[in-house]
Design an enzyme around this catalytic site. Structure first.
Site, mmCIF file in Angstrom:
data_model
loop_
_atom_site.group_PDB
_atom_site.id
_atom_site.type_symbol
_atom_site.label_atom_id
_atom_site.label_comp_id
_atom_site.label_asym_id
_atom_site.label_seq_id
_atom_site.Cartn_x
_atom_site.Cartn_y
_atom_site.Cartn_z
ATOM 1 N N TYR A 212 0.863 -1.190 0.000
ATOM 2 C CA TYR A 212 0.000 0.000 0.000
ATOM 3 C C TYR A 212 0.890 1.227 0.000
ATOM 4 O O TYR A 212 1.826 1.322 0.800
ATOM 5 C CB TYR A 212 -0.895 -0.015 1.244
ATOM 6 C CG TYR A 212 -1.754 1.215 1.450
ATOM 7 C CD1 TYR A 212 -1.546 2.044 2.556
ATOM 8 C CD2 TYR A 212 -2.772 1.539 0.567
ATOM 9 C CE1 TYR A 212 -2.337 3.170 2.767
ATOM 10 C CE2 TYR A 212 -3.568 2.665 0.773
ATOM 11 C CZ TYR A 212 -3.346 3.480 1.878
ATOM 12 O OH TYR A 212 -4.136 4.603 2.082
ATOM 13 N N ASP B 195 9.220 2.725 -0.868
ATOM 14 C CA ASP B 195 8.212 3.324 0.010
ATOM 15 C C ASP B 195 8.543 2.902 1.446
ATOM 16 O O ASP B 195 8.218 1.795 1.860
ATOM 17 C CB ASP B 195 6.804 2.872 -0.382
ATOM 18 C CG ASP B 195 5.751 3.515 0.515
ATOM 19 O OD1 ASP B 195 4.557 3.464 0.155
ATOM 20 O OD2 ASP B 195 6.116 4.062 1.572
ATOM 21 N N LYS C 20 5.319 9.038 8.842
ATOM 22 C CA LYS C 20 5.168 8.471 10.182
ATOM 23 C C LYS C 20 6.238 8.930 11.184
ATOM 24 O O LYS C 20 6.170 10.047 11.698
ATOM 25 C CB LYS C 20 5.085 6.941 10.077
ATOM 26 C CG LYS C 20 3.828 6.492 9.291
ATOM 27 C CD LYS C 20 3.730 4.994 9.202
ATOM 28 C CE LYS C 20 2.679 4.565 8.187
ATOM 29 N NZ LYS C 20 1.310 4.620 8.692
HETATM 30 P P1 KE4 Z 1 -0.701 8.176 4.928
HETATM 31 O O1 KE4 Z 1 -1.272 8.937 3.743
HETATM 32 O O2 KE4 Z 1 -1.737 7.320 5.620
HETATM 33 O O3 KE4 Z 1 0.060 9.098 5.896
HETATM 34 O O4 KE4 Z 1 0.426 7.186 4.386
HETATM 35 C C1 KE4 Z 1 0.077 6.278 3.380
HETATM 36 C C2 KE4 Z 1 1.051 5.116 3.407
HETATM 37 C C3 KE4 Z 1 2.008 5.034 2.416
HETATM 38 N N1 KE4 Z 1 2.903 4.031 2.390
HETATM 39 C C4 KE4 Z 1 2.910 3.064 3.343
HETATM 40 C C5 KE4 Z 1 3.917 1.969 3.274
HETATM 41 C C6 KE4 Z 1 1.946 3.101 4.394
HETATM 42 O O5 KE4 Z 1 1.942 2.111 5.332
HETATM 43 C C7 KE4 Z 1 1.003 4.142 4.436
HETATM 44 C C8 KE4 Z 1 -0.061 4.227 5.514
HETATM 45 N N2 KE4 Z 1 -0.135 3.108 6.401
HETATM 46 C C9 KE4 Z 1 -1.424 2.825 6.984
HETATM 47 C C10 KE4 Z 1 -1.270 1.557 7.842
HETATM 48 N N3 KE4 Z 1 -1.279 0.392 7.057
HETATM 49 C C11 KE4 Z 1 -1.930 3.979 7.790
HETATM 50 C C12 KE4 Z 1 -3.162 3.643 8.604
HETATM 51 C C13 KE4 Z 1 -4.410 4.175 7.964
HETATM 52 O O6 KE4 Z 1 -4.580 4.024 6.726
HETATM 53 O O7 KE4 Z 1 -5.235 4.714 8.731
#
Ligand code: KE4
Length: 434
Positions: free
Chosen positions: A146, A241, A274
């Site tokens: 993701y 990523d 993060k």
């Molecule tokens: P955000 O847009 O949620 O800050 O980041 C997206 C993203 C991009 N790349 C990776 C590898 C990520 O894990 C994420 C976001 N992770 C999720 C947890 N699997 C955030 C939790 C959520 O979606 O509420």
């Protein structure tokens, strides 16, 4: 906890009237595991307290950012001080330079970095930059990874290597994902074939080096080596990523682990988030000067953001990175995460429950499977019913893990040996029920 006045239930009902699903991010709604989400009142160290005043040991830590634990005094002081000087200016500040320099110090594959407000924004921008820098449109991503919710990345595998992806979300036009090829993670044959078919049209290959969105699946070293070699051979950019793994699995992020196994290994672009924001809205993407200088205002690839490099968020991120750069930080964190994983393995084994687990630095994952899965299809063979029983069994015992079997877990510097012992004992009780 089922009390007459369960405030989580009341709040969830009220939230659901005014916010879709009662949440501002879907995974928080507990749809995968059932039950009522816990509304957090406050958090401190390794714990948070829900709307009923119930305490939980927190293994989500905001999905990675809270590596120091909640309310770290040094970070809190930095944020309070920054807030007194102003919330946002829409103008450059010295602290953005300091944070950029601190990030670059620990991730030598990057010579320049652009700060943004979310991982999605960072991944979306890195993708546009890769396409702008190469003049190519096609990209490779992997099933189970993701990269945020930008349209071009909400894609599931097409019917074969010849066909490109299909949208995973309504509202994403087919033509937007027609350039995205989705391959199986760790599948060398598919990787070779895809590059033979499309290599010269590829702008980039985007990958989570340790896939935290499949809970915890490592890209094998041979697989990662071929990704690097094929990208170089065909002139495509290798985009790491590391939104989740960055400054979470190691101070040098996951790429530093692959650089130990593969001589001179470096990705071309890195996406971060993060931990670098310490829990405030801050993410970033970076790479060599030659590629990054193609970004506006120095180059033709447009990218912008009102709150990018926000002065309060940069204070939070910088204080966090300074703390985790201290020499004693990583051995202690890694040892604690390993103690948790080893304890869970021993408890599951004793109960005769099929169980596999892995960890790196302050990130861990486990599966109710006898062996660690190497790709998404294998991860999804986990018994979700048993996982849900484990999730709620732990929750009832004051232990909060991710409410989905494809999500990773996180240990902070604030988690104590007693917390780990409590967690393992709670898991042992639930494993006995499985
Ligand atoms: P955000 O847009 O949620 O800050 O980041 C997206 C993203 C991009 N790349 C990776 C590898 C990520 O894990 C994420 C976001 N992770 C999720 C947890 N699997 C955030 C939790 C959520 O979606 O509420």
């Amino acid at each position: 906890m089922n009390t007459m006045t369960d405030r989580n239930i009341d709040l969830f009902e009220r939230a659901s009237q005014v916010i879709p699903g009662g949440v501002n991010s879907p995974v928080r709604a507990f749809r995968a595991v059932g039950g009522t989400p816990r509304f957090v009142q406050r958090a401190q160290g390794a714990y948070f307290w829900d709307a009923n005043g119930q305490r939980y040991i927190d293994y989500i830590g905001s999905w990675g950012p809270m590596i120091l634990g909640h309310g770290n005094p040094v970070v809190l002081e930095a944020v309070q001080k920054a807030a007194l000087d102003g919330f946002s200016f829409g103008a450059p500040t010295e602290r953005e330079i300091e944070l950029a320099e601190e990030i670059l110090k620990h991730v030598p594959s990057m010579e320049m970095v652009r700060l943004v407000s979310s991982g999605t924004e960072a991944g979306m921008s890195a993708l546009r930059l890769a396409r702008g820098a190469t003049g190519r449109s096609k990209i490779i991503k992997f099933e189970g990874c993701y990269h945020g919710h930008a349209d071009a990345l909400l894609v599931k595998a097409g019917s074969g290597l010849a066909t490109f992806g299909n949208p995973t979300s309504a509202g994403v036009p087919a033509e937007v994902v027609q350039h995205t090829l989705v391959l199986e993670y760790n599948n060398l044959e598919q990787l070779e074939a895809a590059f033979q078919l499309h290599g010269k049209e590829l702008a980039c290959l985007m990958i989570e080096p340790i896939a935290g969105n499949m809970n915890f699946v490592r890209a094998s070293v041979p697989f990662m080596q071929r990704c690097r070699e094929l990208c170089t051979q065909y002139g495509a950019l290798l985009v790491f990523d590391e939104v989740m793994t960055g400054f979470r699995v190691a101070l040098g992020s996951a790429q530093s682990i692959y650089a130990q196994a593969i001589q001179g290994f470096k990705p071309d672009l890195t996406v971060l988030g993060k931990v670098i924001g310490g829990g405030m809205p801050l993410a970033a993407f970076g790479g060599p000067r030659e590629i990054m200088s193609k970004l506006a205002p120095t180059g033709p690839v447009y990218q912008a953001g009102t709150l990018s490099g926000n002065p309060v968020a940069t204070a939070c991120g910088l204080a966090t990175l300074k703390e985790i750069a201290k020499p004693e930080f990583w051995p202690a964190l890694s040892a604690r995460t390993l103690r948790l994983v080893d304890g869970l393995k021993a408890a599951a084994h004793k109960a005769g429950v099929p169980f596999s687990a892995d960890c790196q630095g302050g990130m861990f994952g486990f599966f109710l499977l006898p062996e660690l899965p190497q790709n998404y299809a294998k991860v999804m063979t986990s018994d979700s019913g048993k996982f849900n029983t484990l999730f709620h069994g732990l929750l009832d015992r004051g232990v909060y893990i991710a409410p989905a079997l494809y999500e990773a877990g996180f240990v902070s510097a604030a988690h104590t040996d007693a917390d780990i012992a409590h967690t393992v004992a709670a898991a042992a009780e639930v494993f006995a029920q499985l």
